[in-house]
Design a protein around this motif. Structure first.
Motif, PDB file in Angstrom:
ATOM      1  N   SER A 198      -5.473   3.906  15.725  1.00  0.00           N
ATOM      2  CA  SER A 198      -6.106   4.952  16.159  1.00  0.00           C
ATOM      3  C   SER A 198      -6.342   5.728  17.755  1.00  0.00           C
ATOM      4  O   SER A 198      -6.985   6.313  18.500  1.00  0.00           O
ATOM      5  CB  SER A 198      -7.170   4.492  15.468  1.00  0.00           C
ATOM      6  OG  SER A 198      -7.673   3.455  16.570  1.00  0.00           O
ATOM      7  N   GLU A 232      -3.519   5.843   2.554  1.00  0.00           N
ATOM      8  CA  GLU A 232      -4.662   5.100   3.932  1.00  0.00           C
ATOM      9  C   GLU A 232      -4.157   5.571   5.242  1.00  0.00           C
ATOM     10  O   GLU A 232      -5.425   6.015   5.957  1.00  0.00           O
ATOM     11  CB  GLU A 232      -4.673   3.626   3.596  1.00  0.00           C
ATOM     12  CG  GLU A 232      -5.502   2.778   3.875  1.00  0.00           C
ATOM     13  CD  GLU A 232      -6.838   3.546   4.219  1.00  0.00           C
ATOM     14  OE1 GLU A 232      -6.904   3.762   2.525  1.00  0.00           O
ATOM     15  OE2 GLU A 232      -7.465   3.067   5.414  1.00  0.00           O
ATOM     16  N   LYS A 273      -8.895  17.542   8.901  1.00  0.00           N
ATOM     17  CA  LYS A 273      -8.033  17.596   7.864  1.00  0.00           C
ATOM     18  C   LYS A 273      -7.548  18.836   7.270  1.00  0.00           C
ATOM     19  O   LYS A 273      -6.583  18.901   7.000  1.00  0.00           O
ATOM     20  CB  LYS A 273      -8.501  16.393   5.973  1.00  0.00           C
ATOM     21  CG  LYS A 273      -8.843  15.044   5.770  1.00  0.00           C
ATOM     22  CD  LYS A 273      -9.389  15.043   4.877  1.00  0.00           C
ATOM     23  CE  LYS A 273      -9.668  13.352   3.957  1.00  0.00           C
ATOM     24  NZ  LYS A 273     -10.277  12.978   4.758  1.00  0.00           N
ATOM     25  N   MET A 317      -5.237   8.883   6.316  1.00  0.00           N
ATOM     26  CA  MET A 317      -6.824   9.468   5.939  1.00  0.00           C
ATOM     27  C   MET A 317      -7.837   9.004   6.957  1.00  0.00           C
ATOM     28  O   MET A 317      -8.523   9.520   7.204  1.00  0.00           O
ATOM     29  CB  MET A 317      -6.768   9.760   4.398  1.00  0.00           C
ATOM     30  CG  MET A 317      -6.517   9.745   3.371  1.00  0.00           C
ATOM     31  SD  MET A 317      -6.677  11.770   4.147  1.00  0.00           S
ATOM     32  CE  MET A 317      -4.559  12.596   4.682  1.00  0.00           C
ATOM     33  N   SER A 318      -7.053   6.802   7.211  1.00  0.00           N
ATOM     34  CA  SER A 318      -8.144   7.022   8.607  1.00  0.00           C
ATOM     35  C   SER A 318      -7.691   7.600   9.369  1.00  0.00           C
ATOM     36  O   SER A 318      -8.776   6.850  10.821  1.00  0.00           O
ATOM     37  CB  SER A 318      -7.635   5.422   8.319  1.00  0.00           C
ATOM     38  OG  SER A 318      -6.044   5.271   8.444  1.00  0.00           O
ATOM     39  N   PHE A 319      -6.632   8.463   9.967  1.00  0.00           N
ATOM     40  CA  PHE A 319      -6.897   8.843  11.248  1.00  0.00           C
ATOM     41  C   PHE A 319      -7.733  10.185  10.786  1.00  0.00           C
ATOM     42  O   PHE A 319      -8.549  10.644  11.803  1.00  0.00           O
ATOM     43  CB  PHE A 319      -4.930   9.079  11.849  1.00  0.00           C
ATOM     44  CG  PHE A 319      -4.599   9.652  12.632  1.00  0.00           C
ATOM     45  CD1 PHE A 319      -4.480   9.195  13.390  1.00  0.00           C
ATOM     46  CD2 PHE A 319      -4.493  10.905  13.141  1.00  0.00           C
ATOM     47  CE1 PHE A 319      -4.621   9.258  15.115  1.00  0.00           C
ATOM     48  CE2 PHE A 319      -4.176  11.661  13.971  1.00  0.00           C
ATOM     49  CZ  PHE A 319      -4.396  11.196  15.137  1.00  0.00           C
ATOM     50  N   SER A 346       0.766  -1.253   0.042  1.00  0.00           N
ATOM     51  CA  SER A 346       0.177  -0.183  -0.180  1.00  0.00           C
ATOM     52  C   SER A 346       1.183   1.375   0.288  1.00  0.00           C
ATOM     53  O   SER A 346       2.073   0.925   0.584  1.00  0.00           O
ATOM     54  CB  SER A 346      -0.894   0.070   1.436  1.00  0.00           C
ATOM     55  OG  SER A 346      -1.698   1.076   0.834  1.00  0.00           O
ATOM     56  N   ASN A 396     -10.207  11.130   9.295  1.00  0.00           N
ATOM     57  CA  ASN A 396     -11.187  10.646   8.944  1.00  0.00           C
ATOM     58  C   ASN A 396     -12.734  12.197   9.022  1.00  0.00           C
ATOM     59  O   ASN A 396     -13.350  11.466   8.476  1.00  0.00           O
ATOM     60  CB  ASN A 396     -11.879   9.782   9.678  1.00  0.00           C
ATOM     61  CG  ASN A 396     -12.006   9.482  11.342  1.00  0.00           C
ATOM     62  OD1 ASN A 396     -11.940  10.893  11.892  1.00  0.00           O
ATOM     63  ND2 ASN A 396     -12.288   8.912  11.611  1.00  0.00           N
TER      64      ASN A 396
END
Ligand code: NAD
Length: 257
Positions: free
Chosen positions: A95, A193, A205, A196-198, A15, A200
């Motif tokens: 997370s 990934e 952002k 961006m998953s953190f 990834s 969210n």
């Protein structure tokens, strides 16, 4: 081609940065060992390299485990005959990683095991292989957070990346006369990934983007190009650096409106 006849081992190559780097290194002539714990996506990275006319093999490797780290290096030498480039790139951002009071000990230990011990183990088994090849280049993925503190805490992650940075410096000094260069790559916030998953929500952002002079997240490909320079002989006098590719975030005090 800039990596003609080289063999590169890339961890976390299923990834993000690792995947883009595998594709780029292969396009520049390297045979690539794709190492990860995500077998499905790792096999896809290797298949995509092959479909584009390159050489790649996937190996399952949890970088926090000594036996897996030893095996991924063995696979590189057994499959392609040698190892010239080691990109210790795998990492996690949990997370539940927060401040000192709320972060559980198991989250701290897991983060350190993958992000910091994983780099140590990659070097432990990779350096003898680089020696056998007559030298080479090691790139360790740290982060801009190794250089700046944030009020949105990820204490274990930040500490692990600080460890990667100082370990890289010392490794560079130790191995400088063996034709082995060791550099840290410090990406700024990227649209992968992991981050961006953190981050969210749009609000999270934007809170991060306020600090980036360029006003955008970086792309994995932009880090892959930096890794290509550090991997290639073009960077033959570069060792022990904290190579920043960060949209200016570490240079900023106040950013443009
Ligand atoms: P990513 O989540 O897209 O990719 C990370 C890869 O590492 C994944 O394929 C994952 O399966 C793999 N991985 C996780 N644990 C592993 C383990 N134990 N053994 C082997 N592989 C494992 O993230 P990315 O953004 O490409 O991150 C790559 C590196 O860049 C990480 O070290 C990360 O800390 C660092 N980094 C990322 C950013 C960012 O903003 N995304 C910024 C600075 C540094």
């Amino acid at each position: 081609m800039r990596l003609q006849d080289k063999v590169a081992l890339i961890t976390g190559a299923s990834s993000g940065i690792g995947r883009e780097t595998a594709l780029l290194f292969a396009a520049e002539g390297a045979a690539v060992v794709v190492a990860d714990v995500n077998d499905k996506d790792g096999e896809k990275t290797a298949a995509d390299v092959t479909a584009a006319g390159g050489k790649a093999v996937y190996v399952h490797a949890d970088v926090s485990k000594a036996s897996d780290s030893e095996n991924m290096v063995r696979v590189a030498e057994d499959t392609f005959g040698k190892l010239n480039i080691l990109f210790n790139n795998a990492g996690i951002m949990h997370s539940a990683d927060d401040n000192a009071i709320t972060t559980e000990e198991n989250i701290w230990d897991l983060t350190m095991a993958i992000n910091l011990k994983g780099v140590f183990l990659g070097c432990k088994y990779g350096i003898p292989a680089l020696r056998r090849a007559g030298g080479g280049s090691i790139i360790n993925t740290a982060s801009f957070v190794a250089l700046l503190g944030a009020a949105t805490p990820q204490l274990a992650y930040t500490a692990s990346k600080g460890g990667v940075l100082s370990m890289t410096r010392e490794l560079a000094v130790i191995h400088a006369r063996e034709n082995i260069r060791v550099n840290a790559l410090c990406p700024g916030p990227l649209r992968t990934e992991l981050l961006m998953s953190f981050l969210n929500t749009e609000e999270k952002k934007q809170r991060r983007l306020v600090h980036v002079p360029m006003g955008r997240f970086g792309e994995a490909k932009e880090i892959a190009y930096a890794a290509l320079y550090l991997a290639s002989d073009e960077s033959s006098f570069v060792t022990g650096t904290e190579f920043l590719v960060d949209g200016g975030i570490t240079a900023a005090y106040v950013t443009p409106e």
